[in-house]
Enzyme design. Sequence first.
Site, mmCIF file in Angstrom:
data_model
loop_
_atom_site.group_PDB
_atom_site.id
_atom_site.type_symbol
_atom_site.label_atom_id
_atom_site.label_comp_id
_atom_site.label_asym_id
_atom_site.label_seq_id
_atom_site.Cartn_x
_atom_site.Cartn_y
_atom_site.Cartn_z
ATOM 1 N N ASP A 194 0.670 -1.370 0.064
ATOM 2 C CA ASP A 194 0.074 0.090 -0.031
ATOM 3 C C ASP A 194 0.953 1.346 -0.184
ATOM 4 O OD1 ASP A 194 -3.044 1.181 0.555
ATOM 5 O OD2 ASP A 194 -1.527 2.174 1.814
ATOM 6 N N GLU A 237 -5.138 2.277 -4.077
ATOM 7 C CA GLU A 237 -3.427 2.265 -4.164
ATOM 8 C C GLU A 237 -2.795 1.017 -3.569
ATOM 9 O OE1 GLU A 237 -4.758 4.290 -0.338
ATOM 10 O OE2 GLU A 237 -5.351 4.009 -2.272
#
Length: 319
Positions: A194, A237
Amino acid sequence: MAFLALFTKSFFLSAMLFVATFIYYLGFYVCKKHQNIQLSSAIVLYSLYLLMFFLVFTGGVANTGPLWIYIVAPVSLSIHGFRRGLIDIAVFTTLIILIMFIPSNIAYHAIYPIEFKLRLIYSFLTVSFLTTLYEYTRDHALKKTLELKHKYQKLANFDPLTNLSNRRVAYDILKQEQSHLSRNKEKLSILICDVDEFKRVNDQYGHNAGDAVLIELAKLFNEQIREQDCVARWGGEEFLFILPQTSAKNAAIIAEKIRSKVENHVINYQEHNIQITISMGIAQFEMDAGIDEVINHADKCLYKAKDLGRNRIQASNEN
């Protein structure tokens, strides 16, 4: 027709038709038995040309042999496609004209009235033109269809922004690798990655800058993984790395290399130099573990890495 010619005592014509029938069967046999479509097509097509030349040259039955040449255009285009089929038709037409207009004192052949010859050629060219137009339209439509099919397949399997495999494909790959794990007793690990404080990038530089960051990361990830590995966009993301034949310990080495590479990488967007970091969670598949269970372990490790300060990796067997 060969038997009909035999009953009318046209023995030579009957023999040629029987030969043509045998050759066509040979082409079918080659296709059926040896799966050689190219050779089979050549046998059928060029034997057809020879038969047409024979019918034009001899006249066939009552000088009606030339009327069979209309089948040449659709067969040529069907077998050889638009471009080569067009060349074949042009060569065939030229040879037919030579046969029909060659002086009989040079080579004896069937005699046709000039009006018949001209109208035959005009009508054959008209049919060939219409057939070619149809084949061009069909070929163009087929290419467009294949392009759309490829486009939709790509949309179904790949993330449109990063060109990485999407979540669905990644899950299918995990299923395959898990089946290998159960059969071969190999190790399998995953990394969930992430981007740290990604919202700050969007807020400070805009969403286009955020997209540019994700695209750049995807390229960097692809450069760092091994040939047998896979990286997919897991959502937003987040990225998922699938590492076959890799223990959690070795996965941590790979993850650290990727983390370090990202930390020292500067992303140039317009006039801005953007530096980001990533956090990663690691989990290894066990024999009795389900995919969702292992992903959940990796997710928990990821959030633990973030809680411990971000820009770090965390494995499921670490405290």
